[in-house]
Write an enzyme that holds these catalytic residues in place. Structure first.
Site, PDB file in Angstrom:
ATOM      1  N   HIS A  43      39.940 -12.940  23.252  1.00  0.00           N
ATOM      2  CA  HIS A  43      41.074 -13.314  22.307  1.00  0.00           C
ATOM      3  C   HIS A  43      41.132 -13.845  20.671  1.00  0.00           C
ATOM      4  O   HIS A  43      39.971 -14.514  20.787  1.00  0.00           O
ATOM      5  CB  HIS A  43      42.172 -14.058  22.986  1.00  0.00           C
ATOM      6  CG  HIS A  43      41.807 -15.314  23.213  1.00  0.00           C
ATOM      7  ND1 HIS A  43      42.483 -16.118  24.204  1.00  0.00           N
ATOM      8  CD2 HIS A  43      41.274 -16.311  22.426  1.00  0.00           C
ATOM      9  CE1 HIS A  43      42.269 -17.602  24.053  1.00  0.00           C
ATOM     10  NE2 HIS A  43      41.335 -17.468  23.192  1.00  0.00           N
ATOM     11  N   GLU A  59      46.255 -12.365  24.010  1.00  0.00           N
ATOM     12  CA  GLU A  59      45.523 -11.831  25.156  1.00  0.00           C
ATOM     13  C   GLU A  59      45.341 -10.473  25.563  1.00  0.00           C
ATOM     14  O   GLU A  59      45.971  -9.541  24.851  1.00  0.00           O
ATOM     15  CB  GLU A  59      46.099 -12.663  26.259  1.00  0.00           C
ATOM     16  CG  GLU A  59      46.190 -14.166  26.335  1.00  0.00           C
ATOM     17  CD  GLU A  59      44.997 -14.971  26.419  1.00  0.00           C
ATOM     18  OE1 GLU A  59      44.051 -14.620  26.114  1.00  0.00           O
ATOM     19  OE2 GLU A  59      44.952 -16.185  26.868  1.00  0.00           O
ATOM     20  N   ASP A  98      48.173 -20.637  16.292  1.00  0.00           N
ATOM     21  CA  ASP A  98      48.970 -20.710  17.439  1.00  0.00           C
ATOM     22  C   ASP A  98      49.283 -22.244  17.964  1.00  0.00           C
ATOM     23  O   ASP A  98      48.445 -23.207  17.406  1.00  0.00           O
ATOM     24  CB  ASP A  98      48.125 -19.999  18.773  1.00  0.00           C
ATOM     25  CG  ASP A  98      46.655 -20.555  18.372  1.00  0.00           C
ATOM     26  OD1 ASP A  98      46.203 -21.371  17.960  1.00  0.00           O
ATOM     27  OD2 ASP A  98      46.000 -19.466  19.131  1.00  0.00           O
ATOM     28  N   ASP A 146      37.970 -14.663  26.738  1.00  0.00           N
ATOM     29  CA  ASP A 146      38.216 -13.193  27.220  1.00  0.00           C
ATOM     30  C   ASP A 146      38.494 -12.333  25.862  1.00  0.00           C
ATOM     31  O   ASP A 146      39.102 -11.209  25.738  1.00  0.00           O
ATOM     32  CB  ASP A 146      39.721 -13.211  27.861  1.00  0.00           C
ATOM     33  CG  ASP A 146      40.871 -13.856  26.925  1.00  0.00           C
ATOM     34  OD1 ASP A 146      40.562 -14.138  25.745  1.00  0.00           O
ATOM     35  OD2 ASP A 146      42.019 -14.064  27.494  1.00  0.00           O
TER      36      ASP A 146
HETATM   37  P1  PGA Z   1      36.854 -22.622  21.323  1.00  0.00           P
HETATM   38  O1  PGA Z   1      38.011 -21.604  21.400  1.00  0.00           O
HETATM   39  O2  PGA Z   1      36.631 -22.534  19.940  1.00  0.00           O
HETATM   40  O3  PGA Z   1      37.349 -23.713  21.918  1.00  0.00           O
HETATM   41  O4  PGA Z   1      35.748 -21.696  21.881  1.00  0.00           O
HETATM   42  C1  PGA Z   1      38.220 -20.144  20.751  1.00  0.00           C
HETATM   43  C2  PGA Z   1      39.381 -19.730  21.149  1.00  0.00           C
HETATM   44  O5  PGA Z   1      39.977 -19.595  22.267  1.00  0.00           O
HETATM   45  O6  PGA Z   1      39.611 -18.807  20.240  1.00  0.00           O
END
Ligand code: PGA
Length: 270
Positions: free
Chosen positions: A144, A149, A67, A142
């Site tokens: 995701h 999302e 992404d 959350d």
């Molecule tokens: P993070 O993010 O590795 O910074 O915890 C994970 C994500 O949002 O998929």
């Protein structure tokens, strides 16, 4: 699904790097699906070490990232926000340290003038490369996967996504505040591989660390499958899914003892 529980963040990263390195050694022109965030940093550091000390060869490897924020991207001199792009993150955290051909690295183009057309092209490029051999994944607060999302279809393809407040809060704290940006300077949209795109990969490697992720990890692995927590799609995955956690992230799993038992028994035979 194999659930592997390591003592700490570092050990989790080393384990995940070994999984990726095995794929590269078996198939030098492997296609890796990569992720950004704080979770994979230890993995990238270990891959860099393996490249420097053990000659792990990235010269024929192709990569596709999950992404990118919409409105920022590769063209780093365009605005101050370019510094926070995932393209830049990948360059600084992995690509510039190994012998990868940058032409073979792909991060969704957050500066695309036609994001919908770009999303279709990204899907076509993944297909033309032969598909993703192994997809690295974190998990958001959350739940995701990538920027899929809550409410995103579990069969979605690469698309434009509106970020949730929770994602904006989490990522503001992790990246934007440090760089001196105000909350409303953050992009609110992103380009993301879909859940269906992720499920097409030939293997999945999902990682999580820290007690903050414990509750959502338990929901993703053991809770009901729901588009409200897109990482629950791992339960629908038909190939080999490996989940690597540190102790803290595994602390709310109901079946933790069973996963530890399976790992021990398997290591005797596999
Ligand atoms: P993070 O993010 O590795 O910074 O915890 C994970 C994500 O949002 O998929």
């Amino acid at each position: 699904m194999d659930v592997i529980i390591k003592d700490d963040y570092q050990a989790m990263g080393v384990y995940a790097a070994k999984c990726l390195a095995e794929v590269i050694k078996r198939k030098p022109n492997a296609v890796l699906g990569l992720a950004t965030g704080t979770t994979p940093l230890a993995t990238y550091n270990e891959l860099i070490r393996m490249h420097r000390e053990e000659g792990l060869d990235f010269s024929s490897v192709t990569t596709f990232n999950l992404d990118e924020y919409l409105g920022i991207g590769k063209n780093m001199d365009k605005s101050y926000l370019q510094d926070q792009s995932y393209a830049r993150f990948m360059y600084e955290s992995l690509f510039k340290h190994v012998n990868i051909d940058l032409n073979r690295t792909h991060v969704p183009d957050g500066l695309s003038q036609d994001p919908s057309a770009f999303c279709e092209e990204y899907e076509a490029k993944i297909k033309a490369a032969g598909g993703i051999d192994i997809q690295l994944l974190g998990i958001g607060g959350d739940g995701h996967w990538a920027f899929n999302e809550p409410g995103t279809s579990l069969s979605s393809r690469t698309h434009v996504e509106v970020l949730t407040q929770q994602t904006l809060d989490d990522n503001y704290e992790l990246f934007y505040r440090k760089a001196g940006f105000s909350r409303d300077q953050m992009p609110h949209f992103a380009l993301t591989m879909g859940v269906g795109t992720i499920l097409d990969a030939r293997a999945l490697l999902m990682m999580a660390s820290g007690s903050k992720k414990a509750s959502v990890v338990a929901k993703a692995i053991e809770g009901p499958v729901t588009s409200q927590i897109t990482s629950t799609a791992i339960q629908l995955y038909k190939g080999r899914a490996i989940v690597v956690l540190d102790e803290a992230a595994a602390s709310e799993l109901k079946n933790k003892e069973h996963y530890l038992h399976v790992e021990k028994v398997k290591s005797q035979f596999v």
